[in-house]
Design an enzyme around this catalytic site. Structure first.
Site, mmCIF file in Angstrom:
data_model
loop_
_atom_site.group_PDB
_atom_site.id
_atom_site.type_symbol
_atom_site.label_atom_id
_atom_site.label_comp_id
_atom_site.label_asym_id
_atom_site.label_seq_id
_atom_site.Cartn_x
_atom_site.Cartn_y
_atom_site.Cartn_z
ATOM 1 N N TYR A 1 -13.483 -8.149 3.873
ATOM 2 C CA TYR A 1 -13.022 -8.487 5.228
ATOM 3 C C TYR A 1 -13.425 -7.406 6.225
ATOM 4 C CZ TYR A 1 -10.029 -12.264 3.541
ATOM 5 O OH TYR A 1 -9.557 -13.414 2.995
ATOM 6 N N LYS B 1 17.787 3.151 -10.249
ATOM 7 C CA LYS B 1 17.892 2.153 -9.171
ATOM 8 C C LYS B 1 16.539 1.472 -8.921
ATOM 9 C CE LYS B 1 17.166 5.800 -5.733
ATOM 10 N NZ LYS B 1 17.831 6.675 -4.745
#
Ligand SMILES: *Cc1c(COP(=O)(O)O)cnc(C)c1O
Length: 357
Positions: A254, A35
């Site tokens: 950042y 899956k």
């Protein structure tokens, strides 16, 4: 030239891990769970790798089963969530998909012309899907009266805590399941995610359903896939696109998330959270270059991340950095990001090409 950031998929590793599952499963047949696009490896790559080894695949939903047919494989395919609409049962019947039916709404969709072979889901304590053991006799009687019982393949249940060696819930669920379905000895019984394969003495009945272990990811709390003897089926790698030497006091990225305490050679790698690399992986998360382990520094940005090259001073622009693979296990990165390998493998985004290696 496209960016060389890539997920290399190793079919040999998928086969190796499948054979390991088979060995652990003993007398049980192993149904390969593919899956979520083969846990992010590509459903075609996963099913091609296992086509000759397994007779059965399992997926979550109809679209995934269609993709396996598209890839040219005629295997029996279980749909672990059943179907989402009545008409889908006709397609299941035509295409050889076996839905795992889990509630009365899905049962009400069975009709002549739309009665594929099917499984019933039994809820033994996970409390996501399925019929409670005390509902089974009534359901089975109704299926018999409606003439659908002969299409039934067997019973499925799913463990909630098989990954936790200290929990006895798996034993409780197993006992409850065995007792609940004892009245129908001719029907098949399927239990066992990957974790159940690593529990000593755990019965896997007729069909087990390993997923994550096929891709080299660990199903067990506190263990990596490598600890369990599994081979990584994905190497996620990206190039160093620049290197520089920081002076003590220089900050990176950042929020000035990391500050050098001494002279440090660093590099920028062309991969970020838009590629599925977890933003929560902070400073000290491992990576590798030139076969040596290095570490992340500062915050992961959308398209790149920073690494400390102290441990690989000769690394240069163009060298490939392994984010996870055979030197750094995906489970180690997951632990640093507060998640599990499953989420990282299935979360690699479409921007990253999958190539078979
Ligand atoms: C996903 C899934 C599996 C496979 O689980 P892993 O932990 O990846 O081995 C097995 N059974 C069901 C019902 C599932 O949904």
């Amino acid at each position: 030239m496209p960016r060389s950031t890539v997920a290399i998929i190793h079919p040999d590793a998928i086969r190796y891990n499948f054979l390991k599952a088979k060995e652990l499963a003993g007398a049980a047949t192993v149904m390969a769970v593919v899956k979520a696009d083969g846990y992010g490896h590509g459903i075609e790559a996963a099913t091609d790798a296992l086509a000759a080894e397994t007779t059965r695949f399992a997926v979550a939903c109809l679209e995934e089963a269609r993709a396996i047919r598209q890839a040219g494989h005629r295997h029996t395919i279980a749909l672990l969530q059943g179907t989402h609409e009545s008409v889908d049962l006709a397609e299941c019947q035509e295409s050889g998909f076996e839905p795992v039916l889990h509630n009365r709404l899905q049962l009400s969709w069975l009709a002549p012309g739309q009665c594929p072979k099917f499984w019933l889901k039994v809820n033994t304590g996970m409390n996501r899907l399925g019929f409670r053991p005390d509902e089974l006799p009534g359901v089975m009687t109704e299926l018999g009266l409606a003439g659908f019982a002969s299409q039934m393949v067997g019973f499925v249940t799913h463990f909630a805590c098989a990954d936790d060696a200290d929990s006895d819930r798996t034993e409780q669920q197993t006992a409850l399941f065995e007792e609940a379905v004892a009245a129908w000895p001719d029907l098949l019984r399927s239990v066992g995610n990957s974790a159940a394969h690593f529990r000593r003495g755990q019965p896997l009945f007729d069909l087990s359903r390993p997923g994550i272990m096929l891709y080299g990811g660990s199903p067990m709390i506190g263990k990596t896939g490598a600890d369990l003897g599994l081979k990584p089926a994905m190497t996620l790698q990206a190039p160093l696109i620049t290197t520089r030497v920081l002076q003590a006091g220089d900050a990176v990225g950042y929020g000035a998330g990391w500050v050098a305490s001494r002279e440090t050679r660093m590099g920028m790698v062309a991969i970020g959270y838009a590629d599925g690399y977890p933003r929560h992986a902070g400073t000290d998360t491992p990576a590798a270059v030139l076969g040596r382990r290095i570490r992340l520094i500062g915050r992961v940005s959308m398209d790149m991340l920073a690494v400390d090259l102290s441990n690989a001073p000769e690394a240069r622009e163009g060298d490939m950095v392994e984010l996870w693979g055979s030197t750094v296990c995906v489970d180690e990165v997951a632990a640093c990001a507060g998640t599990i390998g499953y989420e990282l493998l299935t979360g690699v985004t479409a921007r990253v090409p999958r190539v078979r290696g």
